[in-house]
Design a protein around this motif. Structure first.
Motif, PDB file in Angstrom:
ATOM      1  N   ALA A   1       0.847  -1.198   0.000  1.00  0.00           N
ATOM      2  CA  ALA A   1       0.000   0.000   0.000  1.00  0.00           C
ATOM      3  C   ALA A   1       0.878   1.241   0.000  1.00  0.00           C
ATOM      4  O   ALA A   1       1.906   1.301   0.680  1.00  0.00           O
ATOM      5  CB  ALA A   1      -0.928   0.018   1.203  1.00  0.00           C
ATOM      6  N   CYS A   2       0.451   2.229  -0.798  1.00  0.00           N
ATOM      7  CA  CYS A   2       1.127   3.529  -0.825  1.00  0.00           C
ATOM      8  C   CYS A   2       0.171   4.578  -0.245  1.00  0.00           C
ATOM      9  O   CYS A   2      -1.008   4.637  -0.618  1.00  0.00           O
ATOM     10  CB  CYS A   2       1.512   3.907  -2.245  1.00  0.00           C
ATOM     11  N   GLU A   3       0.671   5.435   0.659  1.00  0.00           N
ATOM     12  CA  GLU A   3      -0.104   6.517   1.251  1.00  0.00           C
ATOM     13  C   GLU A   3       0.584   7.852   0.970  1.00  0.00           C
ATOM     14  O   GLU A   3       1.807   7.969   1.117  1.00  0.00           O
ATOM     15  CB  GLU A   3      -0.248   6.327   2.763  1.00  0.00           C
ATOM     16  N   ALA A   4      -0.220   8.829   0.548  1.00  0.00           N
ATOM     17  CA  ALA A   4       0.268  10.185   0.323  1.00  0.00           C
ATOM     18  C   ALA A   4      -0.587  11.139   1.157  1.00  0.00           C
ATOM     19  O   ALA A   4      -1.820  11.012   1.201  1.00  0.00           O
ATOM     20  CB  ALA A   4       0.188  10.548  -1.154  1.00  0.00           C
ATOM     21  N   SER A   5       0.036  12.120   1.806  1.00  0.00           N
ATOM     22  CA  SER A   5      -0.714  12.996   2.721  1.00  0.00           C
ATOM     23  C   SER A   5      -0.361  14.464   2.503  1.00  0.00           C
ATOM     24  O   SER A   5       0.732  14.801   2.043  1.00  0.00           O
ATOM     25  CB  SER A   5      -0.425  12.604   4.178  1.00  0.00           C
ATOM     26  N   ASN A   6      -1.356  15.336   2.808  1.00  0.00           N
ATOM     27  CA  ASN A   6      -1.157  16.788   2.850  1.00  0.00           C
ATOM     28  C   ASN A   6      -1.927  17.324   4.049  1.00  0.00           C
ATOM     29  O   ASN A   6      -2.364  16.546   4.911  1.00  0.00           O
ATOM     30  CB  ASN A   6      -1.569  17.443   1.532  1.00  0.00           C
ATOM     31  N   VAL A   7      -2.164  18.656   4.112  1.00  0.00           N
ATOM     32  CA  VAL A   7      -2.811  19.246   5.291  1.00  0.00           C
ATOM     33  C   VAL A   7      -4.271  18.831   5.406  1.00  0.00           C
ATOM     34  O   VAL A   7      -4.877  18.921   6.476  1.00  0.00           O
ATOM     35  CB  VAL A   7      -2.700  20.781   5.237  1.00  0.00           C
ATOM     36  N   VAL A   8      -4.850  18.394   4.304  1.00  0.00           N
ATOM     37  CA  VAL A   8      -6.256  18.009   4.323  1.00  0.00           C
ATOM     38  C   VAL A   8      -6.428  16.589   4.849  1.00  0.00           C
ATOM     39  O   VAL A   8      -7.329  16.298   5.641  1.00  0.00           O
ATOM     40  CB  VAL A   8      -6.871  18.142   2.928  1.00  0.00           C
ATOM     41  N   GLY A   9      -5.564  15.712   4.379  1.00  0.00           N
ATOM     42  CA  GLY A   9      -5.720  14.320   4.784  1.00  0.00           C
ATOM     43  C   GLY A   9      -4.739  13.404   4.056  1.00  0.00           C
ATOM     44  O   GLY A   9      -3.724  13.843   3.507  1.00  0.00           O
ATOM     45  N   THR A  10      -5.071  12.115   4.037  1.00  0.00           N
ATOM     46  CA  THR A  10      -4.183  11.090   3.470  1.00  0.00           C
ATOM     47  C   THR A  10      -4.946  10.254   2.452  1.00  0.00           C
ATOM     48  O   THR A  10      -6.086   9.836   2.697  1.00  0.00           O
ATOM     49  CB  THR A  10      -3.638  10.166   4.578  1.00  0.00           C
ATOM     50  N   GLY A  11      -4.270  10.029   1.313  1.00  0.00           N
ATOM     51  CA  GLY A  11      -4.824   9.126   0.308  1.00  0.00           C
ATOM     52  C   GLY A  11      -4.073   7.792   0.318  1.00  0.00           C
ATOM     53  O   GLY A  11      -2.880   7.730   0.651  1.00  0.00           O
ATOM     54  N   ARG A  12      -4.749   6.725  -0.067  1.00  0.00           N
ATOM     55  CA  ARG A  12      -4.159   5.384   0.030  1.00  0.00           C
ATOM     56  C   ARG A  12      -4.566   4.548  -1.191  1.00  0.00           C
ATOM     57  O   ARG A  12      -5.708   4.623  -1.653  1.00  0.00           O
ATOM     58  CB  ARG A  12      -4.629   4.698   1.314  1.00  0.00           C
ATOM     59  N   LYS A  13      -3.607   3.707  -1.663  1.00  0.00           N
ATOM     60  CA  LYS A  13      -3.873   2.802  -2.788  1.00  0.00           C
ATOM     61  C   LYS A  13      -3.079   1.516  -2.568  1.00  0.00           C
ATOM     62  O   LYS A  13      -1.902   1.553  -2.220  1.00  0.00           O
ATOM     63  CB  LYS A  13      -3.448   3.451  -4.113  1.00  0.00           C
ATOM     64  N   GLU A  14      -3.747   0.375  -2.786  1.00  0.00           N
ATOM     65  CA  GLU A  14      -3.101  -0.920  -2.586  1.00  0.00           C
ATOM     66  C   GLU A  14      -2.793  -1.577  -3.932  1.00  0.00           C
ATOM     67  O   GLU A  14      -3.494  -1.350  -4.926  1.00  0.00           O
ATOM     68  CB  GLU A  14      -3.989  -1.841  -1.749  1.00  0.00           C
ATOM     69  N   ILE A  15      -1.743  -2.415  -3.928  1.00  0.00           N
ATOM     70  CA  ILE A  15      -1.334  -3.149  -5.129  1.00  0.00           C
ATOM     71  C   ILE A  15      -0.763  -4.494  -4.701  1.00  0.00           C
ATOM     72  O   ILE A  15      -0.117  -4.612  -3.646  1.00  0.00           O
ATOM     73  CB  ILE A  15      -0.297  -2.339  -5.947  1.00  0.00           C
TER      74      ILE A  15
END
Length: 643
Positions: free
Chosen positions: A163-177
């Motif tokens: 899983a890859c997670e990317a985050s900023n001041v709003v929140g975090t996005g996530r995607k699995e492979i």
């Protein structure tokens, strides 16, 4: 008419800021007129809200897809010549939306290669942090804090869900492979050792790889020294049932069995085919292997070693050696018995291979008449016993070469002969010749050329117009054979070559006739070049074309009888491999000889060995007899040998 239409809380650039997931209200107001105007909110050219009022508020939960989208407020009245319209652009802050380069949900890679997966995050603002994790049984393990996942020389254990997670001041996005590491199969063989009484003998080849679609090849059976024995066809599922054996040959199933399989994926060394092997242990009674001789020759009053080779699994437990009279010869004043664990040669399923076995050596220090007898060896283990008989004979000088002939080639003489019994040791052949007017014999050690007709050796560069006398004999370490009868040959004068001229003019028939005439002349001159061989010691004959001496039939029979008696006792013998060709051809080496009981032919190896298709003495005499008397039906004394 209505007037002063406006959207409240907008910036100078006619935009309003919101956050993904949080309620956002768009306010639109107008100074009402008569009749009452109709206010509308529109988005993407669709009416999302309307009312006959002076203030119209639209509240919604924005998504990241609403970022930079446009909303429009309109005032509609019959009193207006032109509609009142006001636009506003929505700026939405939202958490990163994670995606991979090829938008894939899984990736396949071959073990040993390098894995690279780029993680991208689309957010407002842009992502500030990235993390990679891998799923374990109950939790996720941190792998990397970089946008790109890179694994050098990936292993099969690194297959799994990432899983890859990317985050900023709003929140975090996530995607699995899902990562699938494909690898060549690991081979494991299931089997069970057995005894000779077992009927079903099975080996199972288990392959574990990814993908799990396998191609099984033929099994290979090898000796415990790695010698190839045979290939065996198994099933598509990896099962191998050993074929039934005949003549109690189950012991030949001993050895390594190799299973070969692939799934089209190479290993880390680039090999597609993978294999595994096991040693199958088959127990049975002892066996005397094929490299045992029935007869061993030794020099009188010299030491001789008699070796008997055995294959026994399990190891033999009892050894008995008896002479012809039944006496036990385990030990004596001039006799010693030794036992060794060593490599032996046997025929496993039609292939000569080296296998682990035992060698029993009977060492006779002083060979006398007491030891010139037949011996019987009995060996026994828990599964049975076996017996082998052999005779120790006194070695003699070799017997005289047979069927010696001469052939004249220009001023060279080609000598052909058939080897006779070697007396028990390796034999060498010597050709002697001299000028008829000289008393000095010249000698050649014949490094023979093997042909279908027997052994041959050519004596070169003899003088023209001279008569030469030839004879030959054989020699081994014991002594020399009798010399053959003397043979005479005349070296004729050198002939001029024939010159052919090409006829350009004239008919075809004339040219053809000329060729036939010239060919006939050449053949006639060649026939005159033949040499008559005289086996007497006193007279010389020159053979001309169509001249022959009549040979009495009784003489043929008498010669045949003498050759038969010379061949009656010919049998395979053990060759002393330590005995090398002497530097001085007239001296013999009588050092102690250890004879290994390997079957050897009467022909000498390499330069002194006849071809396996050599014509034997019987064939030569029978053919000569039939040609001379023109009656192949007459019985010959050789017929008695076939009875």
């Amino acid at each position: 008419p209505p007037r002063d239409l406006q959207i409240l809380n907008v910036k100078r650039d006619n935009s309003i800021t919101g956050t993904e997931g949080k309620a956002l209200t768009l306010e639109c107001e107008v100074v009402s007129g008569r009749p009452k105007q109709l206010l509308q909110w529109m988005h993407n050219e669709k009416i999302i809200m309307q009312n006959r009022t002076g203030v119209l508020n639209y509240t919604f939960i924005p998504k990241y897809t609403d970022h930079l989208s446009q909303f429009t407020c309109k005032a509609i009245s019959s009193a207006l010549d032109v509609l009142l319209v006001q636009d506003v652009t929505i700026f939405i802050f939202y958490a990163p939306q994670v995606y991979f380069n090829k938008r894939e949900t899984s990736v396949k890679i071959i073990e040993g290669h390098s894995l690279t997966i780029e993680c991208n995050g689309n957010g407002n603002p842009d992502p500030a942090n990235f993390t990679w994790t891998k799923k374990a049984e109950l939790f996720w393990n941190l792998i990397s804090k970089l946008p790109t996942l890179y694994i050098n020389n990936v292993k099969r254990t690194e297959s799994g869900q990432y899983a890859c997670e990317a985050s900023n001041v709003v929140g975090t996005g996530r995607k699995e492979i899902v990562v699938l590491v494909m690898y060549a199969p690991h081979v494991d063989i299931q089997y069970q050792n057995y005894t000779k009484k077992v009927k079903t003998r099975l080996l199972k080849c288990n392959a574990t790889g990814l993908p799990s679609i396998y191609n099984f090849y033929d099994w290979e059976h090898k000796s415990n020294y790695g010698d190839h024995i045979r290939f065996l066809s198994g099933g598509k599922d990896g099962f191998l049932y050993l074929p039934d054996n005949v003549n109690d040959n189950n012991y030949q199933d001993n050895g390594y069995y190799k299973c070969t399989v692939d799934n089209k994926i190479p290993d880390t060394n680039g090999n597609i085919k993978q294999n595994g092997e096991v040693y199958l242990d088959v127990k049975g009674k002892p066996v005397f292997v094929i490299d045992n001789a029935d007869t061993v020759y030794g020099e009188y009053h010299q030491s001789v070693s008699v070796a008997v080779n055995i294959f026994s699994n399990p190891e033999y437990t009892s050894l008995e050696i008896f002479d012809k009279n039944g006496g036990d010869i385990k030990s004596g004043p001039h006799l010693k018995v030794m036992e060794d664990y060593t490599s032996v040669i046997d025929n496993f399923h039609g292939t000569r291979v080296h296998v682990k076995g035992y060698r029993i050596t009977i060492r006779i220090e002083n060979l006398t008449n007491v030891y010139l007898t037949e011996y019987t060896c009995n060996v026994k283990n828990a599964f049975g016993q076996s017996q082998h008989k052999l005779s120790v004979l006194r070695a003699d000088p070799p017997q005289m070469p047979l069927n010696v002939t001469l052939m004249l080639v220009a001023n060279d003489v080609k000598v052909e002969w058939n080897p006779n019994f070697n007396g028990g040791f390796q034999q060498y052949f010597y050709i002697e010749y001299r000028d008829q007017d000289s008393t000095i014999w010249k000698q050649k050690l014949a490094f023979n050329t093997t042909t279908n007709a027997g052994n041959s050796f050519t004596v070169h560069n003899l003088k023209y117009s001279r008569v030469y006398i030839f004879r030959m004999y054989a020699r081994n370490r014991i002594g020399e054979s009798n010399k053959t009868n003397e043979m005479f040959v005349t070296i004729n004068q050198e002939h001029s070559s024939v010159v052919f001229y090409s006829v350009v003019t004239g008919s075809t028939s004339v040219a053809l006739l000329l060729i036939i005439v010239i060919t006939a002349c050449v053949v006639k001159r060649w026939m005159r070049h033949k040499v008559q061989i005289n086996h007497s010691c006193t007279q010389t004959y020159n053979i001309e074309a169509e001249q022959y001496d009549e040979i009495d039939e009784d003489q043929i029979v008498q010669r045949h009888d003498s050759e038969t008696s010379a061949c009656d006792n010919i049998q395979e013998t053990s060759v002393d491999t330590d005995y090398e060709q002497p530097v001085d051809p007239f001296s013999t080496d009588r050092s102690d000889n250890v004879q290994l009981n390997e079957s050897s032919s009467n022909s000498e190896s390499s330069e002194n060995e006849t071809d396996e298709n050599d014509t034997f003495t019987k064939d030569i005499v029978v053919n000569s007899y039939e040609q001379l008397i023109d009656n192949p039906e007459q019985p010959l004394p050789y017929d008695a040998l076939n009875q």
